[in-house]
Design a protein around this motif. Structure first.
Motif, PDB file in Angstrom:
ATOM      1  N   ILE A 128       0.877  -1.420  -0.103  1.00  0.00           N
ATOM      2  CA  ILE A 128       0.117   0.106  -0.006  1.00  0.00           C
ATOM      3  C   ILE A 128       0.796   1.384  -0.052  1.00  0.00           C
ATOM      4  CG2 ILE A 128      -1.862  -1.225   1.150  1.00  0.00           C
ATOM      5  CD1 ILE A 128      -0.974   0.686   3.786  1.00  0.00           C
ATOM      6  N   LYS A 129       2.056   1.127   0.150  1.00  0.00           N
ATOM      7  CA  LYS A 129       3.109   2.550   0.419  1.00  0.00           C
ATOM      8  C   LYS A 129       2.973   3.262  -0.738  1.00  0.00           C
ATOM      9  CE  LYS A 129       7.119   0.015  -1.114  1.00  0.00           C
ATOM     10  NZ  LYS A 129       8.604  -0.304  -0.804  1.00  0.00           N
ATOM     11  N   ASP A 130       2.712   2.679  -1.892  1.00  0.00           N
ATOM     12  CA  ASP A 130       2.700   3.711  -3.184  1.00  0.00           C
ATOM     13  C   ASP A 130       1.419   4.344  -3.568  1.00  0.00           C
ATOM     14  OD1 ASP A 130       5.623   3.188  -3.597  1.00  0.00           O
ATOM     15  OD2 ASP A 130       4.952   1.225  -4.619  1.00  0.00           O
ATOM     16  N   ASN A 131       0.440   4.052  -2.840  1.00  0.00           N
ATOM     17  CA  ASN A 131      -0.770   4.816  -3.113  1.00  0.00           C
ATOM     18  C   ASN A 131      -1.363   5.449  -1.639  1.00  0.00           C
ATOM     19  OD1 ASN A 131      -3.474   5.458  -3.589  1.00  0.00           O
ATOM     20  ND2 ASN A 131      -3.725   3.840  -5.098  1.00  0.00           N
ATOM     21  N   PRO A 132      -1.160   6.735  -1.659  1.00  0.00           N
ATOM     22  CA  PRO A 132      -1.545   7.742  -0.605  1.00  0.00           C
ATOM     23  C   PRO A 132      -3.275   7.539  -0.426  1.00  0.00           C
ATOM     24  CG  PRO A 132      -1.098   9.246  -2.110  1.00  0.00           C
ATOM     25  CD  PRO A 132      -0.875   7.680  -2.743  1.00  0.00           C
ATOM     26  N   THR A 133      -4.014   6.877  -1.214  1.00  0.00           N
ATOM     27  CA  THR A 133      -5.323   6.577  -1.028  1.00  0.00           C
ATOM     28  C   THR A 133      -5.583   5.699   0.031  1.00  0.00           C
ATOM     29  OG1 THR A 133      -5.881   7.592  -3.170  1.00  0.00           O
ATOM     30  CG2 THR A 133      -7.441   6.277  -1.909  1.00  0.00           C
TER      31      THR A 133
ATOM     32  N   LEU B 285     -13.071  12.084   5.211  1.00  0.00           N
ATOM     33  CA  LEU B 285     -13.938  10.794   4.766  1.00  0.00           C
ATOM     34  C   LEU B 285     -13.341   9.412   4.222  1.00  0.00           C
ATOM     35  CD1 LEU B 285     -17.068  10.651   4.598  1.00  0.00           C
ATOM     36  CD2 LEU B 285     -16.952  11.062   2.082  1.00  0.00           C
ATOM     37  N   VAL B 286     -13.599   8.444   4.981  1.00  0.00           N
ATOM     38  CA  VAL B 286     -13.042   7.018   4.358  1.00  0.00           C
ATOM     39  C   VAL B 286     -14.111   5.968   4.446  1.00  0.00           C
ATOM     40  CG1 VAL B 286     -10.819   7.688   5.464  1.00  0.00           C
ATOM     41  CG2 VAL B 286     -12.283   6.428   6.870  1.00  0.00           C
ATOM     42  N   THR B 287     -13.668   4.959   3.885  1.00  0.00           N
ATOM     43  CA  THR B 287     -14.391   3.828   4.091  1.00  0.00           C
ATOM     44  C   THR B 287     -13.412   2.514   4.254  1.00  0.00           C
ATOM     45  OG1 THR B 287     -16.214   2.617   2.883  1.00  0.00           O
ATOM     46  CG2 THR B 287     -14.431   2.890   1.509  1.00  0.00           C
TER      47      THR B 287
ATOM     48  N   THR C  95     -11.595 -17.417  10.382  1.00  0.00           N
ATOM     49  CA  THR C  95     -10.342 -17.376  11.056  1.00  0.00           C
ATOM     50  C   THR C  95      -9.542 -16.269  11.154  1.00  0.00           C
ATOM     51  OG1 THR C  95      -9.115 -18.111   8.833  1.00  0.00           O
ATOM     52  CG2 THR C  95      -9.925 -20.091  10.248  1.00  0.00           C
ATOM     53  N   GLY C  96     -10.066 -15.322  10.025  1.00  0.00           N
ATOM     54  CA  GLY C  96      -9.593 -13.841  10.236  1.00  0.00           C
ATOM     55  C   GLY C  96     -10.389 -12.936   9.446  1.00  0.00           C
ATOM     56  N   VAL C  97     -10.168 -11.554   9.574  1.00  0.00           N
ATOM     57  CA  VAL C  97     -10.513 -10.806   8.622  1.00  0.00           C
ATOM     58  C   VAL C  97      -9.404  -9.701   8.109  1.00  0.00           C
ATOM     59  CG1 VAL C  97     -12.267  -8.772   8.582  1.00  0.00           C
ATOM     60  CG2 VAL C  97     -12.866 -10.949   9.489  1.00  0.00           C
ATOM     61  N   LEU C  98      -9.286  -9.482   7.017  1.00  0.00           N
ATOM     62  CA  LEU C  98      -8.287  -8.583   6.497  1.00  0.00           C
ATOM     63  C   LEU C  98      -9.242  -7.422   5.784  1.00  0.00           C
ATOM     64  CD1 LEU C  98      -5.290  -8.741   5.845  1.00  0.00           C
ATOM     65  CD2 LEU C  98      -5.858  -9.605   3.434  1.00  0.00           C
ATOM     66  N   ALA C  99      -8.594  -6.200   6.262  1.00  0.00           N
ATOM     67  CA  ALA C  99      -9.312  -5.080   5.774  1.00  0.00           C
ATOM     68  C   ALA C  99      -8.428  -3.805   5.479  1.00  0.00           C
ATOM     69  CB  ALA C  99     -10.196  -4.483   7.055  1.00  0.00           C
ATOM     70  N   MET C 100      -8.816  -2.845   4.506  1.00  0.00           N
ATOM     71  CA  MET C 100      -8.212  -1.850   4.317  1.00  0.00           C
ATOM     72  C   MET C 100      -8.956  -0.400   4.579  1.00  0.00           C
ATOM     73  SD  MET C 100      -6.176  -0.576   0.595  1.00  0.00           S
ATOM     74  CE  MET C 100      -5.760  -2.274   0.356  1.00  0.00           C
ATOM     75  N   ASP C 101      -8.455   0.419   4.990  1.00  0.00           N
ATOM     76  CA  ASP C 101      -8.974   1.791   5.103  1.00  0.00           C
ATOM     77  C   ASP C 101      -8.663   2.536   4.039  1.00  0.00           C
ATOM     78  OD1 ASP C 101     -10.268   0.963   7.329  1.00  0.00           O
ATOM     79  OD2 ASP C 101      -8.939   2.046   8.715  1.00  0.00           O
ATOM     80  N   ILE C 102      -9.334   3.347   3.295  1.00  0.00           N
ATOM     81  CA  ILE C 102      -8.996   4.245   2.145  1.00  0.00           C
ATOM     82  C   ILE C 102      -9.946   5.373   2.030  1.00  0.00           C
ATOM     83  CG2 ILE C 102      -8.689   1.994   0.785  1.00  0.00           C
ATOM     84  CD1 ILE C 102     -11.376   2.480  -1.061  1.00  0.00           C
ATOM     85  N   THR C 103      -9.004   6.510   1.601  1.00  0.00           N
ATOM     86  CA  THR C 103      -9.835   7.823   1.760  1.00  0.00           C
ATOM     87  C   THR C 103     -10.712   7.933   0.397  1.00  0.00           C
ATOM     88  OG1 THR C 103      -8.068   8.599   0.027  1.00  0.00           O
ATOM     89  CG2 THR C 103      -7.710   8.809   2.680  1.00  0.00           C
ATOM     90  N   LEU C 104     -11.632   8.727   0.515  1.00  0.00           N
ATOM     91  CA  LEU C 104     -12.742   8.874  -0.481  1.00  0.00           C
ATOM     92  C   LEU C 104     -12.393   9.951  -1.323  1.00  0.00           C
ATOM     93  CD1 LEU C 104     -15.757   7.531   1.094  1.00  0.00           C
ATOM     94  CD2 LEU C 104     -14.303   6.224  -0.453  1.00  0.00           C
TER      95      LEU C 104
END
Length: 212
Positions: free
Chosen positions: A89-94, A155-157, A170-179
């Motif tokens: 994710i480092k190359d995308n500031p979103t 504002l994010v989702t 067994t687990g949940v993988l998630a990502m917060d992104i700006t809108l």
């Protein structure tokens, strides 16, 4: 002279009446044609906008699914997770952060690995979080309703995916992104000069709106 005037008036009235009889169907046809053209134009704009919006969400969804195998590595630990998550994710500031958690409560040895190195308190109730609930209720990648991030004020989702084995999470993988990008896309949708553009959640609740 009066008779002549009456005849001229009669002919004029007949001509006007005939013109109206001819014009009304033509105007109706033109009006129906214009309405159909406007509807088709609106459908084209909305279809294109939908595809653009989905493309904003498709990439992080793909990233999440491609990251799942990392979390299944035996003895997976926080240092590895931070390095793995940050690298995608480092190359995308979103993308604000990418994180994974197991269903075990934090105060009972539960794990929570995040690219921003945040560690929840012992009383952090993972299964009650919107991103966890959304993933648990879906068989695919789920998208939460937009919200304001407490840290950045943006504002994010959250986009999340539940990893299952034998039907159990067994687990949940998630990502917060700006809108920000989504904001631009919604703002650009213009069907009329004084129109509004908005996104509706599946249950019909307004999740985002932008006055044009």
């Amino acid at each position: 002279m009066k008779i002549k005037s009456k005849l001229v008036f009669s002919y004029s009235a007949i001509a006007l009446f005939t013109t109206i009889l001819v014009s009304v169907p033509v105007l109706k046809t033109q009006s129906a044609s214009m309405k159909k053209s406007m509807e088709e134009n609106a459908k084209t704009i909305l279809s294109s906008s939908r595809d653009s919006i989905l493309s904003v969400l498709d990439k992080p969804a793909t990233i999440i699914k491609s990251t799942v195998p990392y979390t299944k590595t035996p003895d997976y630990n926080m240092d590895q997770a931070i390095a793995d998550f940050d690298s995608v994710i480092k190359d995308n500031p979103t993308y604000l952060c990418l994180y994974w958690t197991d269903p075990v409560p934090m105060n009972k040895g539960g794990k929570f690995y995040s690219s921003d190195e945040w560690v929840p308190d012992d009383d952090y109730d993972k299964p009650s979080r919107d991103w966890y609930v959304a993933a648990a209720n879906s068989n695919d990648v789920a998208v939460c309703a937009p919200y304001t991030d407490m840290t950045t004020g943006q504002l994010v989702t959250s986009i999340s995916y539940a990893v299952r084995e034998n039907g159990e999470i067994t687990g949940v993988l998630a990502m917060d992104i700006t809108l920000d990008k989504l904001n631009e896309l919604v703002k650009a949708v213009r069907l009329s000069e004084r129109g509004h553009s908005f996104l509706n959640r599946p249950e019909g609740k307004l999740s985002y709106q932008r006055r044009l």
